[in-house]
Design an enzyme around this catalytic site. Sequence first.
Site, PDB file in Angstrom:
ATOM      1  N   LYS A 118       0.832  -1.207   0.000  1.00 40.27           N
ATOM      2  CA  LYS A 118       0.000   0.000   0.000  1.00 40.27           C
ATOM      3  C   LYS A 118       0.864   1.254   0.000  1.00 40.27           C
ATOM      4  O   LYS A 118       0.608   2.197  -0.757  1.00 40.27           O
ATOM      5  CB  LYS A 118      -0.922  -0.031   1.228  1.00 40.27           C
ATOM      6  CG  LYS A 118      -1.883   1.135   1.323  1.00 40.27           C
ATOM      7  CD  LYS A 118      -3.123   0.765   2.106  1.00 40.27           C
ATOM      8  CE  LYS A 118      -2.846   0.584   3.594  1.00 40.27           C
ATOM      9  NZ  LYS A 118      -2.565   1.858   4.281  1.00 40.27           N
ATOM     10  N   SER A 119       1.892   1.270   0.838  1.00 49.42           N
ATOM     11  CA  SER A 119       2.747   2.466   0.919  1.00 49.42           C
ATOM     12  C   SER A 119       3.434   2.737  -0.419  1.00 49.42           C
ATOM     13  O   SER A 119       3.478   3.882  -0.898  1.00 49.42           O
ATOM     14  CB  SER A 119       3.817   2.269   1.995  1.00 49.42           C
ATOM     15  OG  SER A 119       3.227   2.173   3.257  1.00 49.42           O
TER      16      SER A 119
ATOM     17  N   ARG B 150      -9.112  12.097  12.331  1.00 47.21           N
ATOM     18  CA  ARG B 150      -7.677  11.935  12.605  1.00 47.21           C
ATOM     19  C   ARG B 150      -6.932  13.274  12.546  1.00 47.21           C
ATOM     20  O   ARG B 150      -7.330  14.186  11.818  1.00 47.21           O
ATOM     21  CB  ARG B 150      -7.079  10.927  11.609  1.00 47.21           C
ATOM     22  CG  ARG B 150      -7.699   9.540  11.785  1.00 47.21           C
ATOM     23  CD  ARG B 150      -7.158   8.537  10.799  1.00 47.21           C
ATOM     24  NE  ARG B 150      -5.741   8.253  11.028  1.00 47.21           N
ATOM     25  CZ  ARG B 150      -5.029   7.465  10.234  1.00 47.21           C
ATOM     26  NH1 ARG B 150      -5.584   6.912   9.166  1.00 47.21           N
ATOM     27  NH2 ARG B 150      -3.764   7.241  10.502  1.00 47.21           N
TER      28      ARG B 150
ATOM     29  N   SER C 162       6.736   9.215  12.244  1.00 45.65           N
ATOM     30  CA  SER C 162       5.710   9.096  11.207  1.00 45.65           C
ATOM     31  C   SER C 162       6.297   9.249   9.810  1.00 45.65           C
ATOM     32  O   SER C 162       6.777  10.321   9.436  1.00 45.65           O
ATOM     33  CB  SER C 162       4.623  10.150  11.417  1.00 45.65           C
ATOM     34  OG  SER C 162       3.769  10.169  10.290  1.00 45.65           O
TER      35      SER C 162
ATOM     36  N   GLN D  70       4.483   9.218   7.264  1.00 48.31           N
ATOM     37  CA  GLN D  70       3.558  10.086   6.528  1.00 48.31           C
ATOM     38  C   GLN D  70       3.982  11.545   6.644  1.00 48.31           C
ATOM     39  O   GLN D  70       3.975  12.283   5.662  1.00 48.31           O
ATOM     40  CB  GLN D  70       2.134   9.898   7.050  1.00 48.31           C
ATOM     41  CG  GLN D  70       1.588   8.503   6.761  1.00 48.31           C
ATOM     42  CD  GLN D  70       0.202   8.279   7.330  1.00 48.31           C
ATOM     43  OE1 GLN D  70      -0.354   9.147   8.001  1.00 48.31           O
ATOM     44  NE2 GLN D  70      -0.353   7.105   7.065  1.00 48.31           N
TER      45      GLN D  70
ATOM     46  N   ASP E 166       1.769  -1.093  11.886  1.00 42.99           N
ATOM     47  CA  ASP E 166       0.446  -1.547  11.450  1.00 42.99           C
ATOM     48  C   ASP E 166       0.157  -2.998  11.848  1.00 42.99           C
ATOM     49  O   ASP E 166      -0.945  -3.497  11.604  1.00 42.99           O
ATOM     50  CB  ASP E 166       0.322  -1.408   9.930  1.00 42.99           C
ATOM     51  CG  ASP E 166       0.284   0.056   9.505  1.00 42.99           C
ATOM     52  OD1 ASP E 166      -0.156   0.897  10.315  1.00 42.99           O
ATOM     53  OD2 ASP E 166       0.705   0.357   8.379  1.00 42.99           O
TER      54      ASP E 166
ATOM     55  N   LYS F  73      -4.521   5.894  14.647  1.00 42.63           N
ATOM     56  CA  LYS F  73      -4.608   5.242  13.337  1.00 42.63           C
ATOM     57  C   LYS F  73      -6.058   5.288  12.852  1.00 42.63           C
ATOM     58  O   LYS F  73      -6.846   6.082  13.346  1.00 42.63           O
ATOM     59  CB  LYS F  73      -4.065   3.815  13.442  1.00 42.63           C
ATOM     60  CG  LYS F  73      -2.572   3.765  13.743  1.00 42.63           C
ATOM     61  CD  LYS F  73      -1.792   4.345  12.595  1.00 42.63           C
ATOM     62  CE  LYS F  73      -0.306   4.354  12.883  1.00 42.63           C
ATOM     63  NZ  LYS F  73       0.458   5.069  11.849  1.00 42.63           N
TER      64      LYS F  73
ATOM     65  N   ARG G 299      -6.298   1.843  17.950  1.00 37.35           N
ATOM     66  CA  ARG G 299      -6.121   0.390  17.775  1.00 37.35           C
ATOM     67  C   ARG G 299      -5.867  -0.351  19.087  1.00 37.35           C
ATOM     68  O   ARG G 299      -6.146  -1.541  19.182  1.00 37.35           O
ATOM     69  CB  ARG G 299      -5.007   0.112  16.760  1.00 37.35           C
ATOM     70  CG  ARG G 299      -5.474   0.386  15.355  1.00 37.35           C
ATOM     71  CD  ARG G 299      -4.426   0.131  14.297  1.00 37.35           C
ATOM     72  NE  ARG G 299      -5.055   0.180  12.977  1.00 37.35           N
ATOM     73  CZ  ARG G 299      -4.381   0.292  11.837  1.00 37.35           C
ATOM     74  NH1 ARG G 299      -3.056   0.368  11.845  1.00 37.35           N
ATOM     75  NH2 ARG G 299      -5.032   0.311  10.694  1.00 37.35           N
TER      76      ARG G 299
ATOM     77  N   ARG H 235      -7.583  -3.210   9.517  1.00 38.48           N
ATOM     78  CA  ARG H 235      -6.684  -4.141  10.226  1.00 38.48           C
ATOM     79  C   ARG H 235      -7.344  -4.705  11.495  1.00 38.48           C
ATOM     80  O   ARG H 235      -7.015  -5.804  11.924  1.00 38.48           O
ATOM     81  CB  ARG H 235      -5.349  -3.478  10.533  1.00 38.48           C
ATOM     82  CG  ARG H 235      -4.648  -3.022   9.267  1.00 38.48           C
ATOM     83  CD  ARG H 235      -3.166  -2.843   9.387  1.00 38.48           C
ATOM     84  NE  ARG H 235      -2.694  -2.013   8.285  1.00 38.48           N
ATOM     85  CZ  ARG H 235      -2.439  -2.449   7.039  1.00 38.48           C
ATOM     86  NH1 ARG H 235      -2.596  -3.723   6.738  1.00 38.48           N
ATOM     87  NH2 ARG H 235      -2.034  -1.620   6.091  1.00 38.48           N
TER      88      ARG H 235
END
Length: 448
Positions: free
Chosen positions: A28-29, A129, A174, A176, A327, A354, A358, A403
């Site tokens: 995915k990344s 988020r 992070s 991201q 993840d 997330k 989670r 997930r």
Amino acid sequence: MSGHGTPIPMTSHASTGLSGQADVPGDKSVSHRALILGALSVGETKITGLLEGEDVLDTAGAMRAFGAEVTRDDDGTWHVHGVGVGGFAEPEQVIDCGNSGTGVRLIMGAMATSPISATFTGDASLNSRPMARVTDPLALFGARAVGRAGGRLPMTIVGAADPVPVRYAVPVPSAQVKSAVLLAGLNAPGETVVIEKEATRDHTERMLAGFGAHIATEVIDEGRVITLTGQPELRPQTIAVPRDPSSAAFPVCAALITEGSDVLVPGICLNPTRAGLFTTLIEMGADLSYENPRDEGGEPVADLRARFSPGLNGVEVPPERAASMIDEYPVLSVVAAFAEGQTMMRGVRELRVKESDRIDAMATGLRACGVSVDEGEDWWTVHGRGHGNVPGGATCAARLDHRIAMSFLVLGLATQKPVSVDDATPIATSFPVFEPLLKGLGADIRRD
Ligand code: S3P
């Protein structure tokens, strides 16, 4: 987009002898980055093995909205005709990134140093988020952001007409945030420098180098210093996306806890910034091996073989490993329930922001299934019950989080009573073939 349609409840029942080959989809990344960098280069980028999950398809749609031409052949090859660094057009509509934090944060970075505005939104999960972690550094380039209270989407980014380069120490581990800053730095003159204390996934750095950007990483005592020279002309690439270790985690963990299993998961990206789960499982005593290690498309890759492992032990997962398996904690907590003794996971505050919180999502569902869990703000401990001793028998909330849904469906394969999830639709964001793939291995997963 996930979670907007009719919920699909699913139940997993005790299974034995999972076997065969699990061909999990592309990473995915890497898929998000291939589309975005393809859109920022001049000419045609060709991508094979792209993850065709909702998150990535939303990013493909966004790249079209910013002016790139993105097409797919019948054989699954994708083509991106990019507009070049600084060439993004202003989108005519709101950009809907669905469930994807990676999509929205990377795209905000990629457009923030162009003289255009864009408004971003997502589903209920994404709109709750935090985005300030990205808009704070983007403001240093000269971009402005107007969103809801607490830095939430929907949010408009007004790109900097005259961007300046930035030196930024990322305050949270992070990839991201790091990637958003690097992508913004592409259209700023001079050198943009990102400093990260803990190594996070480095696909952006690897791929930027592959597209011809000048980027260098220096490892010093304080962490990693990444220096990017702005305003390069990115050269289009041919990218073969390796298979996703975060998706591989589900058939691997299912095999470890299900009696008589032997599953091969070929061609998995084993970039060290992503492989922490597999290290941890081996420490727990898992019968897990890497076969046929090789290099594919600039990433280390191997075939994973996982066999039923009845004698697993709880371990302490060190905080410095967190980023390399961030993840995978939900599914690790499932394996931990079948181990003897405690599994303690520290340094995992990021799990709280997330697609869902989670720690809370897994702790609540595990407790309902008869497993005791202790938790603090940045740690949690699962008290393993040993193989054959996990009761199950509950319906767990997926909370719009792929997930979480997949983890509970794996749990139910080895519990005494079936385990249900209230909604399996979010699974399509990252692993659209999860259900047929697991069933093909012999897992008894049913739609209710
Ligand atoms: C991702 C980075 C991680 C991860 C996410 C994908 C990426 O998020 O949880 O699923 O592709 O950069 P953070 O970087 O915010 O930890």
